[in-house]
Write a protein that holds these residues in place. Structure first.
Motif, mmCIF file in Angstrom:
data_model
loop_
_atom_site.group_PDB
_atom_site.id
_atom_site.type_symbol
_atom_site.label_atom_id
_atom_site.label_comp_id
_atom_site.label_asym_id
_atom_site.label_seq_id
_atom_site.Cartn_x
_atom_site.Cartn_y
_atom_site.Cartn_z
ATOM 1 N N ARG C 21 0.814 -1.213 0.000
ATOM 2 C CA ARG C 21 0.000 0.000 0.000
ATOM 3 C C ARG C 21 0.848 1.264 0.000
ATOM 4 N NH1 ARG C 21 -4.445 0.278 4.157
ATOM 5 N NH2 ARG C 21 -4.718 2.178 2.941
ATOM 6 N N THR C 26 10.568 5.946 9.371
ATOM 7 C CA THR C 26 10.457 6.724 10.600
ATOM 8 C C THR C 26 11.869 7.108 11.022
ATOM 9 O OG1 THR C 26 8.437 5.595 11.249
ATOM 10 C CG2 THR C 26 9.639 6.725 12.992
ATOM 11 N N GLU C 66 4.214 12.410 2.735
ATOM 12 C CA GLU C 66 3.386 12.967 3.807
ATOM 13 C C GLU C 66 4.150 12.788 5.123
ATOM 14 O OE1 GLU C 66 -0.638 11.525 3.856
ATOM 15 O OE2 GLU C 66 -0.697 11.370 1.660
ATOM 16 N N LEU C 68 3.874 12.601 8.955
ATOM 17 C CA LEU C 68 2.744 12.270 9.824
ATOM 18 C C LEU C 68 2.965 12.608 11.300
ATOM 19 C CD1 LEU C 68 1.767 8.808 8.331
ATOM 20 C CD2 LEU C 68 0.884 11.055 7.727
ATOM 21 N N SER C 69 4.189 12.906 11.683
ATOM 22 C CA SER C 69 4.444 13.138 13.114
ATOM 23 C C SER C 69 5.747 13.891 13.303
ATOM 24 C CB SER C 69 4.516 11.808 13.873
ATOM 25 O OG SER C 69 5.662 11.085 13.472
ATOM 26 N N GLY C 70 5.952 14.378 14.499
ATOM 27 C CA GLY C 70 7.248 14.932 14.863
ATOM 28 C C GLY C 70 7.432 16.402 14.541
ATOM 29 N N LEU C 71 6.437 17.029 13.932
ATOM 30 C CA LEU C 71 6.528 18.458 13.618
ATOM 31 C C LEU C 71 5.461 19.219 14.386
ATOM 32 C CD1 LEU C 71 7.025 18.760 9.747
ATOM 33 C CD2 LEU C 71 8.722 18.764 11.574
ATOM 34 N N PRO C 80 9.745 11.140 17.063
ATOM 35 C CA PRO C 80 9.987 10.496 15.757
ATOM 36 C C PRO C 80 9.200 11.153 14.620
ATOM 37 C CG PRO C 80 9.471 8.846 17.445
ATOM 38 C CD PRO C 80 9.207 10.191 18.055
ATOM 39 N N ALA C 82 7.579 10.367 11.244
ATOM 40 C CA ALA C 82 7.123 9.296 10.361
ATOM 41 C C ALA C 82 6.731 9.899 9.023
ATOM 42 C CB ALA C 82 5.930 8.563 10.982
ATOM 43 N N LEU C 84 5.501 8.868 4.847
ATOM 44 C CA LEU C 84 5.138 7.800 3.909
ATOM 45 C C LEU C 84 4.821 8.370 2.547
ATOM 46 C CD1 LEU C 84 1.911 7.700 3.262
ATOM 47 C CD2 LEU C 84 1.773 6.388 5.361
ATOM 48 N N TRP C 86 2.423 6.946 -0.696
ATOM 49 C CA TRP C 86 1.501 5.891 -1.124
ATOM 50 C C TRP C 86 1.955 5.295 -2.441
ATOM 51 C CZ3 TRP C 86 -1.733 4.309 2.443
ATOM 52 C CH2 TRP C 86 -2.088 5.188 3.477
#
Lengths: 366, 366, 366, 366
Positions: C21, C26, C66, C68-71, C80, C82, C84, C86
């Motif tokens: 997918r 990370t 994208e 997804l975290s850490g900002l 961390p 992360a 990704l 697609w």
């Protein structure tokens, strides 16, 4: 993955069996420029040595440390520091008659289940002599931390069901070495001693609780998720033989408290953020708060007792009985004090470097 | 070294903040050939989800897991399994007024001391949503272990000072999900519920104790020195937010016992070595004994309470008061049950592979 | 121990398969306070994307990252990160006919020997799409290093046997993106292009050499024994698919040199210690010397070619032939340039933090 | 994080300086039940010892290994194996006059930039004596691997520009110890010897190439992404002092090949999958293919030469000249042969355990 290494930035590996040639440790990650000599390590080893009083095994172990690497002109160089202590030529013949018997409370059977072989002389790798490496490495961690104003000390707060009254940090430091039980409440210490003597008379042993304090740790060390400072301390302390429980701050008592009691209010003290109480034990969300770090370890009674016990022969799978000869420590907590200090010191040194509070390479200005 | 990774042979890394876009985990080290689907993971996430009863926060979180990699035709392939759960678009405006206030019992101040910045919306990284990754990874560990006949379950044994009576493993499994407090002694569960409702009424919160059991673990896993099985379990459990103490087997009670009481006698049972009691909690010398592994965690009361509290403004360094709005879990242990199971499952899966009891690469015969 | 994690203080874990997918990474250990946005990462991903010229596969991959975290508010928070990308819904039907055939030069057979199962669609985990995670993480490493005055760039210096003339660092930076082969000697680039077109016409592929330069690395990072800076760079670069050789500084040429030629004389330049030549490639004894770090990677020709090849059916163990359909990159080095830069950047960021040259927790003054 | 540890499941830590008290290594992760004695280790140390011929430094080092732990009744027990070799009381006075001079080609200056201090006597930690620990650990890895039918050997294939003709594996094994240059093509060996003598006469040194072969490695070990078997071998080999390049299989030659030449066709041989050629060097996609693993290391000429060289005084920052006294190895590759074998053996032992091809805990049937 084998499991004889501990720490990441301040990393130790210990080796050795009680009746092998020597026991030792290599410490990797000590920054260059730390003043260090064998005496710094020896004084901690002297504190863990048995045969010092009526409450410990009368075996005499000189346990002189030799530093084999990592020093130059009295200072650390940033390279690994290897240390060893030679084992005395011990009589291992006395273990032959119990080599197939699983001593209750000892790791004999799990070792055999894991490895299919074990050095059964005096406990082999699971002997308390393994802690020599921990204490030697901890001595270096302590000295390193002292440069940052951090000191770490431990004391016995419960033994054989006798609980000490709380005492101030200064009293702990002043009193702890005044009594062989290392309890800073000297009245309680007296009663503990009596309890030990009674247990010895019955061929039995008793447990207790050790409290470890780290003072001067700045706010902001530790990691927020898995490598929480309290999680790493728990692992460090639980990895000491005979420890069956670990708690931080209010610990198990917090289970019975209301949130409004447990939460430490933040205050301004001497111009910096502090807390009015310290139920958290100096760690919130896995990170140090700047308050003293408080940890307690529950220590089971010495498994080696002279009373007859029920067990099995691991080779024949027969049930049988065992009598463990020789005189063993009737209780472990007093001797665990320097070991527990060492393990906590190693964790804090590791996190101080991990958080760049202590430079990873060098203490020297260049 | 950052601290968001856990495990060696079965290794997880979690990421995400409560008000970021998503939270997730990547699991590395799952052997190839394990049958796995999203539903295996979802059913554990459903157990940790809030909003399920009057005893937890009424926030509704759907928390649908998506597995993004590592599966092919319904089986694991040996490559990393990435999983995520999207966060709902949450209103983060409500946090603006407390962004400079250090909530008592929360990591706000230590985070600032460490990082100089923090995502203050809903706790950010220190939010309970971080446990989604743990539970998702634990679901895989549990399924993997079930192939080896190991099952892991937890229950609440104390809440707000009310202690449950001991019950059999079967009763735990049967009863634990019958009551929102996840206490298998259903009479005690009633009283715990009442206690929660009283605390809620006063804008306060209560703590408790969770017990975790691992059944079917073979003798011989764990490592003898630092990576003792109990040391690794202690770290795993202590790394869960709000845990302030961990004990194995008799735990803190062992401090008050005699050696002759504490030592579990070895016996032969069904032709194999076992122990007549289990004060050791299934682990001796850091290695599993073949008996059930028993661990207990002391959980502090929820730090977020609606009562007014004393605190400081981290920006201005003024003392002030704080009232935390919104409705929070009045107690944590019931919701911690699946998280604690997950962490213990991850440790045991890790050690099963480390000891070659489960093949590191593949469950398939080739 | 699985092997999808890289780095210690700046640590990445990648995941994903070409026809799963998504693919992602990370990054743990990025200090708080770094200005970062998706565009910083996207611009590097755009450099690695295929379908950009006649010399790469015409597959179109948008590859939008994208985070997804850490900002938080445009800055890293120390937690961390992360990321990704697609995967497009790709037609995997075309792989069915070769699923049991071991493609020569590909890892199909070793994967089956290891895991007993593999996602055979488009190479699965061994696809070049795995490098998306590396490049995304490398973009963060590069940005972090730029704050310390370090920049990292790579170029193609040999392709299909055609060797580029040496050019200055400035010319590399100016010219490398002017030609699809990413060779800064533009005359050689022309000939390389012709060679590619010839190889394509014959259904064949060609190899080459990529050189990576790190400029501005201060003297004193790296570790003296196993984690030598050149050893870690070698691992990082050799871990990129298709790389069969790595050299530092004079590299294989040093085997033919005299000591008096090879040794770089130390000099004083602008008041600091430097070397008059740089045969060492910026690393002596495993530690940076302050001179530019120079590394070269030998890249084999693309294994996927349209010529008929001899192989075996892994299921039936019969010998047979294979024709690999679809159009593949006729040569890898031009597309490897951003991947190689990323891996070297990650190693250097890791060692800068390990040596406390960059603070592990935060770039902010607090 | 310090860098003196190597390996994960088969893990070593080395320590010691050339003029300290001793050098040594601790090996963690050796399964229980391996027959092992000091002689197994000594015979490899004897191969690396200097003073054996006219082509190496005439310093006499007895280098007797002592095994201090981890053995019981002639077998490994699964616990760490500590080994040391005492250093002779060496005259370190001769280094005083160059202690502030940065020897060209040596790590003196980078060490000072990193640590601010160094043990300048005989190279300290960067001395070739550090390889004693590697060779001792490698001897155990080799013995362990021999139980799985794996043998590892190396030879010199180029020295001072003279290239050996290819010879069969059997000829390598038969011839390599017949000549002090450890080149199995005995005609070339003669010419290499002459070249060494010429270089010596001029106070200069020469470089060369060492090839290492691992035979009998089963298909399926290694990891697909970062911990590729070839990536780990590259790091291991590049971490040996003086190595400036590493290649696997066709290596740098692959850069000049067509895909149709480079790809090794799969075939069935003796009923199992093999390849018709071995340009891959036994590793495809980071995982072993079952073919022999072939690795080559480019070794620079010895940096210590007696010719006058230009350098700087690190203390005064003045430019000056240096003459390095004493007699040093005129070339490194012959003495590197056992070191390179050791490092490759350690990597393969590590991956054999990581892949559960060798049981992590025990070789014994229980």
């Amino acid at each position: 993955m084998p499991g004889n290494t501990f720490g990441h930035s301040f990393k130790i590996i210990t080796w050795g069996e009680s009746h092998g040639r020597a026991v030792g440790v290599t410490v990797d990650g000590v920054p260059a420029g730390l003043l260090l000599c064998e005496e710094d390590v020896q004084k901690e080893l002297d504190r863990r040595r048995p045969g010092q009083s009526e409450v410990s095994t009368p075996r005499k172990e000189a346990d002189r440390v030799e530093i084999l690497s990592g020093l130059f002109e009295g200072k650390t160089t940033g390279t690994p520091i290897a240390m060893l202590v030679w084992n005395k030529d011990a009589d291992s013949g006395s273990y032959d008659n119990i080599k197939d018997l699983a001593r209750p409370g000892h790791g004999d059977y799990p070792y055999i289940a894991k490895y299919g072989i074990r050095d059964y002389r005096g406990g082999g790798r699971s002997s308390a002599r393994e802690t020599i490496g921990r204490v030697a490495a901890g001595a270096i961690a302590k000295k390193l931390l002292s440069y940052s104003g951090i000191d770490i000390f431990a004391h016995v707060i419960e033994l054989g069901g006798i609980c000490a009254d709380p005492v101030s940090f200064d009293d702990i430091l002043n009193n702890v070495e005044k009594t062989p039980v290392r309890c800073a409440d000297l009245d309680a210490a007296e009663k503990m001693l009596e309890k030990i003597i009674l247990a010895l008379a019955e061929g039995d042993s008793i447990g207790g609780v050790v409290e470890i304090i780290a003072r001067g740790v700045p706010a902001g060390i530790g990691e927020p998720v898995f490598d929480k400072l309290d999680a790493d301390i728990s692992k460090a302390v639980m990895s000491i033989g005979a420890v069956k429980g670990v708690e931080i701050g209010a610990g198990f008592k917090s289970a019975k408290m209301y949130g409004s009691e447990m939460n430490d209010p933040f205050i301004i003290k001497d111009g910096v953020i502090a807390t009015g109480s310290n139920n958290a034990g100096g760690i919130i969300g896995g990170i140090s708060s700047g308050m003293p770090i408080i940890c307690r370890a529950a220590v089971k009674p010495t498994p080696s007792i002279s009373k007859m016990q029920h067990t099995v022969n691991m080779s024949t799978l027969d049930e049988t009985t065992i009598i463990i000869e020789g005189r063993h420590d009737p209780t472990i907590p007093p001797r665990m004090v320097p070991v527990a200090e060492a393990m906590v010191a190693i964790v804090i040194a590791d996190h101080m470097i991990r958080s760049s509070r202590i430079g990873a390479n060098s203490l020297l200005n260049i």
